[in-house]
Structures are given as structure tokens and as C-alpha cells.
Design a protein around this motif. Structure first.
Motif, PDB file in Angstrom:
ATOM      1  N   LEU A  98     -18.431  28.764 -18.864  1.00 43.21           N
ATOM      2  CA  LEU A  98     -18.904  27.384 -18.826  1.00 43.21           C
ATOM      3  C   LEU A  98     -18.639  26.699 -20.161  1.00 43.21           C
ATOM      4  O   LEU A  98     -18.264  25.529 -20.204  1.00 43.21           O
ATOM      5  N   LEU A  99     -18.841  27.417 -21.251  1.00 40.42           N
ATOM      6  CA  LEU A  99     -18.527  26.917 -22.591  1.00 40.42           C
ATOM      7  C   LEU A  99     -17.823  28.006 -23.376  1.00 40.42           C
ATOM      8  O   LEU A  99     -18.235  29.165 -23.329  1.00 40.42           O
ATOM      9  N   PRO A 100     -16.806  27.662 -24.147  1.00 37.17           N
ATOM     10  CA  PRO A 100     -16.249  28.638 -25.088  1.00 37.17           C
ATOM     11  C   PRO A 100     -17.305  29.020 -26.118  1.00 37.17           C
ATOM     12  O   PRO A 100     -18.155  28.209 -26.482  1.00 37.17           O
ATOM     13  N   GLU A 101     -17.239  30.241 -26.594  1.00 42.55           N
ATOM     14  CA  GLU A 101     -18.240  30.706 -27.559  1.00 42.55           C
ATOM     15  C   GLU A 101     -18.311  29.813 -28.790  1.00 42.55           C
ATOM     16  O   GLU A 101     -19.402  29.574 -29.333  1.00 42.55           O
ATOM     17  N   GLU A 102     -17.171  29.299 -29.220  1.00 44.23           N
ATOM     18  CA  GLU A 102     -17.158  28.488 -30.442  1.00 44.23           C
ATOM     19  C   GLU A 102     -17.813  27.122 -30.249  1.00 44.23           C
ATOM     20  O   GLU A 102     -18.006  26.377 -31.217  1.00 44.23           O
ATOM     21  N   ASN A 103     -18.181  26.778 -29.008  1.00 44.63           N
ATOM     22  CA  ASN A 103     -18.899  25.527 -28.737  1.00 44.63           C
ATOM     23  C   ASN A 103     -20.414  25.731 -28.703  1.00 44.63           C
ATOM     24  O   ASN A 103     -21.151  24.801 -28.388  1.00 44.63           O
ATOM     25  N   ILE A 104     -20.868  26.932 -29.023  1.00 48.18           N
ATOM     26  CA  ILE A 104     -22.284  27.282 -28.902  1.00 48.18           C
ATOM     27  C   ILE A 104     -22.870  27.574 -30.281  1.00 48.18           C
ATOM     28  O   ILE A 104     -22.293  28.328 -31.071  1.00 48.18           O
ATOM     29  N   VAL A 105     -24.038  26.978 -30.549  1.00 46.60           N
ATOM     30  CA  VAL A 105     -24.764  27.210 -31.797  1.00 46.60           C
ATOM     31  C   VAL A 105     -26.186  27.640 -31.461  1.00 46.60           C
ATOM     32  O   VAL A 105     -26.885  26.952 -30.713  1.00 46.60           O
ATOM     33  N   LEU A 106     -26.608  28.767 -31.992  1.00 50.94           N
ATOM     34  CA  LEU A 106     -28.011  29.174 -31.920  1.00 50.94           C
ATOM     35  C   LEU A 106     -28.716  28.684 -33.178  1.00 50.94           C
ATOM     36  O   LEU A 106     -28.180  28.806 -34.279  1.00 50.94           O
ATOM     37  N   TYR A 107     -29.929  28.160 -33.012  1.00 49.48           N
ATOM     38  CA  TYR A 107     -30.606  27.491 -34.128  1.00 49.48           C
ATOM     39  C   TYR A 107     -32.082  27.884 -34.133  1.00 49.48           C
ATOM     40  O   TYR A 107     -32.774  27.751 -33.118  1.00 49.48           O
ATOM     41  N   GLY A 108     -32.536  28.356 -35.300  1.00 48.13           N
ATOM     42  CA  GLY A 108     -33.940  28.749 -35.431  1.00 48.13           C
ATOM     43  C   GLY A 108     -34.219  30.151 -34.953  1.00 48.13           C
ATOM     44  O   GLY A 108     -35.374  30.555 -34.827  1.00 48.13           O
ATOM     45  N   THR A 109     -33.153  30.922 -34.699  1.00 44.98           N
ATOM     46  CA  THR A 109     -33.277  32.278 -34.175  1.00 44.98           C
ATOM     47  C   THR A 109     -33.934  33.189 -35.211  1.00 44.98           C
ATOM     48  O   THR A 109     -33.659  33.097 -36.403  1.00 44.98           O
ATOM     49  N   ARG A 110     -34.812  34.080 -34.727  1.00 42.20           N
ATOM     50  CA  ARG A 110     -35.428  35.024 -35.665  1.00 42.20           C
ATOM     51  C   ARG A 110     -35.827  36.345 -35.011  1.00 42.20           C
ATOM     52  O   ARG A 110     -36.416  37.209 -35.668  1.00 42.20           O
ATOM     53  N   GLU A 111     -35.486  36.535 -33.737  1.00 38.95           N
ATOM     54  CA  GLU A 111     -35.761  37.825 -33.106  1.00 38.95           C
ATOM     55  C   GLU A 111     -34.603  38.170 -32.168  1.00 38.95           C
ATOM     56  O   GLU A 111     -34.424  37.528 -31.122  1.00 38.95           O
ATOM     57  N   LEU A 112     -33.830  39.180 -32.535  1.00 38.40           N
ATOM     58  CA  LEU A 112     -32.691  39.626 -31.741  1.00 38.40           C
ATOM     59  C   LEU A 112     -32.835  41.109 -31.435  1.00 38.40           C
ATOM     60  O   LEU A 112     -33.234  41.894 -32.302  1.00 38.40           O
ATOM     61  N   ASP A 113     -32.488  41.491 -30.209  1.00 37.54           N
ATOM     62  CA  ASP A 113     -32.380  42.911 -29.888  1.00 37.54           C
ATOM     63  C   ASP A 113     -31.159  43.486 -30.614  1.00 37.54           C
ATOM     64  O   ASP A 113     -30.206  42.755 -30.916  1.00 37.54           O
ATOM     65  N   ALA A 114     -31.169  44.790 -30.861  1.00 39.00           N
ATOM     66  CA  ALA A 114     -30.107  45.411 -31.653  1.00 39.00           C
ATOM     67  C   ALA A 114     -28.728  45.215 -31.026  1.00 39.00           C
ATOM     68  O   ALA A 114     -27.766  44.822 -31.707  1.00 39.00           O
ATOM     69  N   MET A 115     -28.599  45.452 -29.726  1.00 37.34           N
ATOM     70  CA  MET A 115     -27.309  45.307 -29.057  1.00 37.34           C
ATOM     71  C   MET A 115     -26.897  43.838 -28.957  1.00 37.34           C
ATOM     72  O   MET A 115     -25.719  43.495 -29.047  1.00 37.34           O
ATOM     73  N   GLU A 116     -27.878  42.980 -28.787  1.00 39.61           N
ATOM     74  CA  GLU A 116     -27.641  41.542 -28.742  1.00 39.61           C
ATOM     75  C   GLU A 116     -27.109  41.052 -30.089  1.00 39.61           C
ATOM     76  O   GLU A 116     -26.138  40.279 -30.151  1.00 39.61           O
ATOM     77  N   GLU A 117     -27.716  41.510 -31.162  1.00 39.03           N
ATOM     78  CA  GLU A 117     -27.268  41.122 -32.496  1.00 39.03           C
ATOM     79  C   GLU A 117     -25.842  41.596 -32.742  1.00 39.03           C
ATOM     80  O   GLU A 117     -25.018  40.868 -33.310  1.00 39.03           O
ATOM     81  N   LYS A 118     -25.531  42.801 -32.293  1.00 34.21           N
ATOM     82  CA  LYS A 118     -24.174  43.336 -32.454  1.00 34.21           C
ATOM     83  C   LYS A 118     -23.171  42.476 -31.699  1.00 34.21           C
ATOM     84  O   LYS A 118     -22.092  42.155 -32.219  1.00 34.21           O
ATOM     85  N   ALA A 119     -23.521  42.088 -30.466  1.00 38.79           N
ATOM     86  CA  ALA A 119     -22.618  41.254 -29.664  1.00 38.79           C
ATOM     87  C   ALA A 119     -22.417  39.884 -30.303  1.00 38.79           C
ATOM     88  O   ALA A 119     -21.290  39.362 -30.340  1.00 38.79           O
ATOM     89  N   LEU A 120     -23.473  39.298 -30.822  1.00 38.52           N
ATOM     90  CA  LEU A 120     -23.357  37.990 -31.470  1.00 38.52           C
ATOM     91  C   LEU A 120     -22.501  38.069 -32.722  1.00 38.52           C
ATOM     92  O   LEU A 120     -21.703  37.164 -32.998  1.00 38.52           O
ATOM     93  N   THR A 121     -22.648  39.144 -33.477  1.00 43.35           N
ATOM     94  CA  THR A 121     -21.860  39.308 -34.701  1.00 43.35           C
ATOM     95  C   THR A 121     -20.365  39.343 -34.396  1.00 43.35           C
ATOM     96  O   THR A 121     -19.550  38.821 -35.166  1.00 43.35           O
TER      97      THR A 121
END
Length: 300
Positions: A166-189
Motif C-alpha cells: 500500500l505504501l513503500p517503506e520509505e514513505n512511512i515514518v514512526l514517531y514517538g515510538t518507545r516500545e518495540l519487540d526484539a524481532m520487530e526492532e530487527k525488522a525495522l532496522t
């Protein structure tokens, strides 16, 4: 003084299909009861309450513990896409209230049907919502919706509108984030999603952060949609949250962020989601949110 946004159309989402727990499905009603329509009529040129999106829900299905209730999520997304599309097509700024975050795919699709694919997303949330069925600790789609929007995860949801992502990853911004699961953080990185963690916003300041976000999105996105899960706020600022996380944004930081996006002239819509009415029996917190929305969308 003139309104920054002249025509606003309210859309309510009285469903809790991608998450669990009481109170979320009552969020739209609570904000209306707290005077949202009346307050916005004082500050915008034209306001229409389009009512709640109406969905004929299939039976709830939690047979897949890694992807809970996918059919209901899809049904709400499809109905909401049509509602957002018709609102934008009539040149109203959609203000979507209530419900939880799993409906974002329908909102994005609704914008794209009128405005085209060059949409940016600023996703304000304490959590990343970037899990997939392979990484989810809960199976709740409300923790996967950003990943689904970016084309990751269950094929039935990723391709529900016939195109992916629906959106390319580069069109997405997460803002105010402060709790990530370990695998989720790895995928975002490893992804192209931009992540503005809470400490980064504190370090650079809201004004600089918003300017940087808009600058980074400018070459790819004609319009920007902001999706707010109210747990991006600190619980001391607004307590009617379903899953509060410490050290959230202050009300001042929150308001400054939204006002910066509005002033850019590129904002095409806003969602205020996951207001837990069960935690606000007297309507005190709902009135706080109503005042905030009116201040953000009202005159310069």
C-alpha cells in the motif's frame, strides 16, 4: 483569522477487530459526547459528521493464533476505504475517530483512490506495529498493521486491495515510538521505514523533527496522512489509553507536532484512535482530546 483546514468530515470507527479489551469500540461515541462536533463547528469553515462506518462483520475467527480475526479486519478496512474515498472525493479533510490501528490499511486505500499513490504516513504510536505472523508475540493484527501497509505479512491482508505494498517503506515514518519487540526492532532496522524514537524527539526537538520528516518525504509524497494512537502520549497527559507506555510525549509536544504537520499544507487527513472510553467514565479525558483537536484544526 482563517481556518487552516476549511472543510472537515468526521468518520467514526465503532469497532475493535484487530485488538482485544473493552472500551476501544466506544471511542468515537465518547469523543462526540464530549462535544467534538460542536467545538469543531466553532473553528472550521464547514463541518460534516459523516457518522460511523457501517460494516457487516463476518463471524469472529481466532482459529489462527498467529493472525487473529483477519476476516473482520479486512471487512472493516474495505468499508472504511470506501468511506474515506467518498469524503476525500468531496474535498473534505477526513478526521477519523475511534477504533484501533488495524484499520489503517483501509484508510490509506481510501486516500489513494482519490489522491493517487504519493501518500506519506506519519504514524504516532508508542509501539511499532511492525510485527508479522512469523514474529508476533500476540497474534493481534493491531500489532502488525504498519508492516502490512508496507507489504509484509499475511498475503490475504497485504493484497486485500489488489496491489502491494500500500505504501513503500520509505514513505512511512514512526514517531514517538518507545516500545518495540526484539524481532520487530530487527525488522525495522533492516527496513527503509524512518523511526523517530521518543528520545530522538526529545534530543532534536519537535520543530526540527517535524521539519526533517516533511523534508524527507517531500520528493516522494504529495500529501501526508497522520495516524495517532493516543498511547503516543504520556499517561500523565491523557490517561484513557489501552496499553500505556511510560515516557510518552507531553500534551505540548503532541500539539506542536500536529500543528507543524497542519501548517505544512500537505496534510490530507488525520486519525485519532484507540481512545479507551472504559477508562474515562466522566468524560474528562475525552474533553481533553476534543480541545486538542479543535486547537490543532482551528484558526492560525
Amino acid at each position: 483569522m482563517t481556518s487552516r483546514i476549511s472543510k472537515v468530515g468526521i468518520i467514526g470507527v465503532p469497532y475493535n477487530v484487530g485488538w482485544r479489551g473493552p472500551g476501544i469500540e466506544e471511542g468515537a461515541r465518547a469523543l462526540r459526547n464530549a462535544g467534538l462536533v460542536e467545538e469543531l463547528r466553532k473553528v472550521v469553515g464547514e463541518l460534516v459528521d459523516h457518522g460511523d462506518v457501517e460494516v457487516r462483520l463476518p463471524p469472529r475467527d481466532e482459529s489462527n493464533p498467529k493472525l487473529l480475526n483477519a476476516r473482520q479486519v479486512e471487512a472493516v478496512c474495505r468499508s472504511l476505504a470506501a468511506k474515506v474515498h467518498s469524503t476525500v472525493d468531496r474535498e473534505y479533510f477526513p478526521l477519523i475517530i475511534g477504533g484501533e490501528d488495524s484499520v489503517i490499511m483501509g484508510i490509506i486505500e481510501g486516500f489513494q483512490r482519490t489522491l493517487g499513490p504519493r501518500i506519506g504516513l506519519v504514524y504516532m504510536d508508542a509501539h511499532g506495529d511492525f510485527n508479522t505472523p512469523e514474529t508476533t508475540p500476540s497474534g493481534l493484527i493491531g500489532g502488525m498493521n504498519v508492516a502490512i501497509t508496507a507489504g509484509r505479512g499475511s498475503k490475504e491482508l497485504v493484497e486485500m486491495f489488489g496491489h502491494s505494498p500500500l505504501l513503500p517503506e520509505e514513505n512511512i515514518v514512526l514517531y514517538g515510538t518507545r516500545e518495540l519487540d526484539a524481532m520487530e526492532e530487527k525488522a525495522l532496522t533492516k527496513s527503509k521505514v524512518k523511526v523517530y524514537m521518543r528520545e530522538k524527539i526529545r534530543e532534536v526537538g519537535v520543530e526540527r523533527a517535524v521539519k526533517k520528516i516533511l523534508h524527507d518525504l517531500e520528493s516522494r509524497c504529495d500529501k501526508v496522512y497522520v495516524h495517532v494512537d493516543l498511547d503516543v502520549l504520556d499517561e500523565t497527559a491523557m490517561s484513557a489509553q489501552s496499553y500505556p507506555v511510560g515516557d510518552g510525549l507531553s500534551m505540548g509536544e503532541f500539539q506542536e507536532t500536529l500543528q507543524g504537520l497542519v501548517r505544512s499544507g500537505r496534510l490530507c487527513g488525520m486519525s485519532i484512535m484507540v481512545f479507551n472510553a472504559a477508562k474515562d467514565p466522566e468524560g474528562v479525558e475525552a474533553r481533553k482530546v476534543v480541545r486538542l483537536i479543535a486547537d490543532v484544526l482551528g484558526p492560525c
